[in-house]
Design a protein around this motif. Sequence first.
Motif, PDB file in Angstrom:
ATOM      1  N   GLU A 159     -31.848 -33.703 -20.202  1.00 41.45           N
ATOM      2  CA  GLU A 159     -30.574 -33.406 -20.855  1.00 41.45           C
ATOM      3  C   GLU A 159     -29.501 -32.927 -19.892  1.00 41.45           C
ATOM      4  OE1 GLU A 159     -31.327 -30.745 -24.062  1.00 41.45           O
ATOM      5  OE2 GLU A 159     -32.534 -32.186 -25.192  1.00 41.45           O
ATOM      6  N   SER A 160     -29.891 -32.593 -18.657  1.00 38.42           N
ATOM      7  CA  SER A 160     -28.909 -32.087 -17.689  1.00 38.42           C
ATOM      8  C   SER A 160     -28.581 -33.157 -16.662  1.00 38.42           C
ATOM      9  CB  SER A 160     -29.452 -30.843 -16.967  1.00 38.42           C
ATOM     10  OG  SER A 160     -29.682 -29.796 -17.890  1.00 38.42           O
ATOM     11  N   ASP A 161     -27.285 -33.423 -16.493  1.00 41.22           N
ATOM     12  CA  ASP A 161     -26.826 -34.392 -15.510  1.00 41.22           C
ATOM     13  C   ASP A 161     -26.495 -33.652 -14.223  1.00 41.22           C
ATOM     14  OD1 ASP A 161     -25.727 -36.418 -14.051  1.00 41.22           O
ATOM     15  OD2 ASP A 161     -24.294 -37.061 -15.570  1.00 41.22           O
ATOM     16  N   ARG A 162     -27.245 -33.944 -13.162  1.00 36.88           N
ATOM     17  CA  ARG A 162     -27.070 -33.230 -11.898  1.00 36.88           C
ATOM     18  C   ARG A 162     -26.276 -34.009 -10.870  1.00 36.88           C
ATOM     19  NH1 ARG A 162     -27.579 -28.295 -13.690  1.00 36.88           N
ATOM     20  NH2 ARG A 162     -29.700 -27.720 -14.332  1.00 36.88           N
ATOM     21  N   GLY A 163     -25.833 -35.210 -11.196  1.00 40.89           N
ATOM     22  CA  GLY A 163     -25.045 -35.983 -10.250  1.00 40.89           C
ATOM     23  C   GLY A 163     -25.887 -36.492  -9.095  1.00 40.89           C
ATOM     24  N   SER A 164     -25.284 -36.630  -7.912  1.00 46.42           N
ATOM     25  CA  SER A 164     -25.996 -37.188  -6.762  1.00 46.42           C
ATOM     26  C   SER A 164     -25.748 -36.415  -5.475  1.00 46.42           C
ATOM     27  CB  SER A 164     -25.576 -38.652  -6.556  1.00 46.42           C
ATOM     28  OG  SER A 164     -24.169 -38.743  -6.355  1.00 46.42           O
ATOM     29  N   SER A 165     -25.200 -35.220  -5.597  1.00 45.16           N
ATOM     30  CA  SER A 165     -24.875 -34.445  -4.400  1.00 45.16           C
ATOM     31  C   SER A 165     -26.108 -33.788  -3.803  1.00 45.16           C
ATOM     32  CB  SER A 165     -23.833 -33.370  -4.730  1.00 45.16           C
ATOM     33  OG  SER A 165     -23.634 -32.521  -3.626  1.00 45.16           O
ATOM     34  N   SER A 218     -33.858 -29.254 -16.733  1.00 46.36           N
ATOM     35  CA  SER A 218     -33.544 -27.851 -16.486  1.00 46.36           C
ATOM     36  C   SER A 218     -32.432 -27.382 -17.406  1.00 46.36           C
ATOM     37  CB  SER A 218     -33.119 -27.664 -15.024  1.00 46.36           C
ATOM     38  OG  SER A 218     -32.641 -26.354 -14.812  1.00 46.36           O
ATOM     39  N   THR A 219     -32.521 -26.126 -17.814  1.00 46.71           N
ATOM     40  CA  THR A 219     -31.453 -25.523 -18.625  1.00 46.71           C
ATOM     41  C   THR A 219     -30.573 -24.598 -17.797  1.00 46.71           C
ATOM     42  OG1 THR A 219     -32.934 -23.716 -19.276  1.00 46.71           O
ATOM     43  CG2 THR A 219     -32.833 -25.638 -20.728  1.00 46.71           C
ATOM     44  N   SER A 220     -30.911 -24.480 -16.513  1.00 38.22           N
ATOM     45  CA  SER A 220     -30.147 -23.601 -15.629  1.00 38.22           C
ATOM     46  C   SER A 220     -28.784 -24.207 -15.328  1.00 38.22           C
ATOM     47  CB  SER A 220     -30.917 -23.376 -14.323  1.00 38.22           C
ATOM     48  OG  SER A 220     -30.121 -22.668 -13.398  1.00 38.22           O
ATOM     49  N   THR A 221     -27.787 -23.364 -15.256  1.00 35.59           N
ATOM     50  CA  THR A 221     -26.441 -23.831 -14.949  1.00 35.59           C
ATOM     51  C   THR A 221     -26.172 -23.855 -13.455  1.00 35.59           C
ATOM     52  OG1 THR A 221     -25.578 -21.578 -15.179  1.00 35.59           O
ATOM     53  CG2 THR A 221     -25.514 -22.998 -17.128  1.00 35.59           C
ATOM     54  N   THR A 222     -27.020 -23.225 -12.673  1.00 29.85           N
ATOM     55  CA  THR A 222     -26.817 -23.227 -11.235  1.00 29.85           C
ATOM     56  C   THR A 222     -27.711 -24.271 -10.582  1.00 29.85           C
ATOM     57  OG1 THR A 222     -26.976 -21.937  -9.199  1.00 29.85           O
ATOM     58  CG2 THR A 222     -28.539 -21.384 -10.933  1.00 29.85           C
ATOM     59  N   GLN A 223     -27.167 -24.980  -9.599  1.00 28.43           N
ATOM     60  CA  GLN A 223     -27.903 -26.035  -8.939  1.00 28.43           C
ATOM     61  C   GLN A 223     -28.252 -25.674  -7.497  1.00 28.43           C
ATOM     62  OE1 GLN A 223     -25.936 -29.857  -9.396  1.00 28.43           O
ATOM     63  NE2 GLN A 223     -24.900 -29.154 -11.232  1.00 28.43           N
ATOM     64  N   GLN A 224     -27.772 -24.542  -7.033  1.00 30.01           N
ATOM     65  CA  GLN A 224     -27.901 -24.223  -5.619  1.00 30.01           C
ATOM     66  C   GLN A 224     -29.149 -23.403  -5.297  1.00 30.01           C
ATOM     67  OE1 GLN A 224     -25.633 -25.687  -3.733  1.00 30.01           O
ATOM     68  NE2 GLN A 224     -24.619 -26.428  -5.586  1.00 30.01           N
ATOM     69  N   LYS A 225     -29.699 -22.717  -6.274  1.00 29.64           N
ATOM     70  CA  LYS A 225     -30.803 -21.806  -6.013  1.00 29.64           C
ATOM     71  C   LYS A 225     -32.118 -22.373  -6.532  1.00 29.64           C
ATOM     72  CE  LYS A 225     -32.209 -16.987  -6.727  1.00 29.64           C
ATOM     73  NZ  LYS A 225     -31.861 -15.695  -7.378  1.00 29.64           N
ATOM     74  N   GLY A 230     -43.794 -22.238  -8.349  1.00 25.17           N
ATOM     75  CA  GLY A 230     -44.540 -22.745  -9.487  1.00 25.17           C
ATOM     76  C   GLY A 230     -43.678 -23.298 -10.606  1.00 25.17           C
ATOM     77  N   THR A 231     -42.359 -23.154 -10.494  1.00 22.98           N
ATOM     78  CA  THR A 231     -41.469 -23.717 -11.513  1.00 22.98           C
ATOM     79  C   THR A 231     -41.528 -25.238 -11.451  1.00 22.98           C
ATOM     80  OG1 THR A 231     -39.974 -21.828 -11.321  1.00 22.98           O
ATOM     81  CG2 THR A 231     -39.100 -23.809 -12.369  1.00 22.98           C
ATOM     82  N   VAL A 232     -41.620 -25.871 -12.620  1.00 22.53           N
ATOM     83  CA  VAL A 232     -41.734 -27.326 -12.704  1.00 22.53           C
ATOM     84  C   VAL A 232     -40.420 -27.922 -13.205  1.00 22.53           C
ATOM     85  CG1 VAL A 232     -42.929 -29.251 -13.838  1.00 22.53           C
ATOM     86  CG2 VAL A 232     -44.219 -27.256 -13.058  1.00 22.53           C
ATOM     87  N   LEU A 233     -40.006 -28.994 -12.596  1.00 21.83           N
ATOM     88  CA  LEU A 233     -38.773 -29.684 -12.961  1.00 21.83           C
ATOM     89  C   LEU A 233     -39.061 -31.176 -13.076  1.00 21.83           C
ATOM     90  CD1 LEU A 233     -35.613 -29.404 -13.288  1.00 21.83           C
ATOM     91  CD2 LEU A 233     -35.482 -30.035 -10.857  1.00 21.83           C
ATOM     92  N   HIS A 234     -38.625 -31.771 -14.173  1.00 15.69           N
ATOM     93  CA  HIS A 234     -38.801 -33.205 -14.372  1.00 15.69           C
ATOM     94  C   HIS A 234     -37.454 -33.909 -14.169  1.00 15.69           C
ATOM     95  CE1 HIS A 234     -42.096 -31.368 -16.771  1.00 15.69           C
ATOM     96  NE2 HIS A 234     -42.795 -32.316 -16.165  1.00 15.69           N
ATOM     97  N   GLN A 235     -37.461 -34.934 -13.334  1.00 14.53           N
ATOM     98  CA  GLN A 235     -36.239 -35.647 -12.996  1.00 14.53           C
ATOM     99  C   GLN A 235     -36.335 -37.129 -13.376  1.00 14.53           C
ATOM    100  OE1 GLN A 235     -35.980 -35.249  -8.711  1.00 14.53           O
ATOM    101  NE2 GLN A 235     -34.447 -33.624  -8.873  1.00 14.53           N
ATOM    102  N   LEU A 236     -35.165 -37.703 -13.674  1.00 18.87           N
ATOM    103  CA  LEU A 236     -35.015 -39.147 -13.749  1.00 18.87           C
ATOM    104  C   LEU A 236     -33.955 -39.507 -12.723  1.00 18.87           C
ATOM    105  CD1 LEU A 236     -35.819 -41.806 -15.097  1.00 18.87           C
ATOM    106  CD2 LEU A 236     -33.930 -41.474 -16.698  1.00 18.87           C
ATOM    107  N   VAL A 237     -34.366 -40.255 -11.699  1.00 20.34           N
ATOM    108  CA  VAL A 237     -33.509 -40.515 -10.549  1.00 20.34           C
ATOM    109  C   VAL A 237     -33.110 -41.987 -10.511  1.00 20.34           C
ATOM    110  CG1 VAL A 237     -33.287 -40.279  -8.048  1.00 20.34           C
ATOM    111  CG2 VAL A 237     -34.778 -38.719  -9.319  1.00 20.34           C
ATOM    112  N   GLN A 238     -31.804 -42.243 -10.421  1.00 18.66           N
ATOM    113  CA  GLN A 238     -31.291 -43.606 -10.273  1.00 18.66           C
ATOM    114  C   GLN A 238     -30.970 -43.825  -8.800  1.00 18.66           C
ATOM    115  OE1 GLN A 238     -31.368 -45.210 -13.122  1.00 18.66           O
ATOM    116  NE2 GLN A 238     -31.620 -43.392 -14.409  1.00 18.66           N
TER     117      GLN A 238
END
Length: 303
Positions: A159-165, A218-225, A230-238
């Motif tokens: 649900e979170s769009d993280r862009g490509s940076s 992720s539901t976090s609003t910060t992308q830098q930290k 042990g935190t798990v993150l699921h991504q869909l990468v184009q």
Amino acid sequence: MTAFVTSSGPAQEAAKTAAAPSAASPVGPAGFAELFISAYLQAGRGTERELAPYYSGSVALSVEPGARTATQATVIASREAQPGYWSITVAADVSAQDDKGKTKRLGVQYFRVGIQATGPTGAGGTAKSSTATTGYAATSLPAQVAAPTAIKPGALAYESDRGSSNADPAVDTANGFLAAYLTGTSELDRYASPGARLKAISPAPYATVKVTGVQDDSTSTTQQKVPADGTVLHQLVQVDATDQAGRPVSLSYALTLKSRASRWEVASVDDAPAISASSAPTTAPHTTPDSDAATATSSPSAS
């Protein structure tokens, strides 16, 4: 015969539960149906004998031989109508020649055929012995049927769009990992979690890889930290990948990342993108890329 046990006799062992019979495999009948459909589409008036290895009934075809061909055929459904007798549906990408001999793609068409099998259950038959003779036969010519119902897939779990940076550590990890995975220009292990059994494609199919977009759960609003270990993150990468000849190819990868020592690492390349647990597929109107394909896939369903 009924067995009786008396109290004065020796203790009897409990009867062992009989093993459930193994389900018959559709693989053999399905492969046979694919071959039959391909031969059927190629055959025509005067070449009916080419169907004899598949169907022994009387055949009189009116179409010119070679007027139609299946450039590809694959089974999309199989059902055991009764023991050793299968209903197989095959999708075929059909092309046809016009009066001037020019080939035109008709699109994907669907054919259903009954296939009778002999031999062990592993070959689709009913015999209990694995050494039983295996054989297949179509019980009729194929029936052209309607395309399966088209569906709109359920919503994905990203649900979170993280862009490509690459300023986002998770995006940076995905970028480095997929570059190593697809181009072999760097070591895969530097991006992978310890113990992850990940292997780069060899030989490398692409020269360059560029991440064009990343979504995650992720539901976090910060992308830098990077969060706690042990935190798990699921991504869909184009990604846009370019092969050795400079041809671009667009690809998508579902990745699972895990945090460790203030960095993200790839734990797995997932089999498929994650579907939202609260979402389900819905039916959608069947669409085709052109009018020819629409005509080809709208034939009435066989009963």
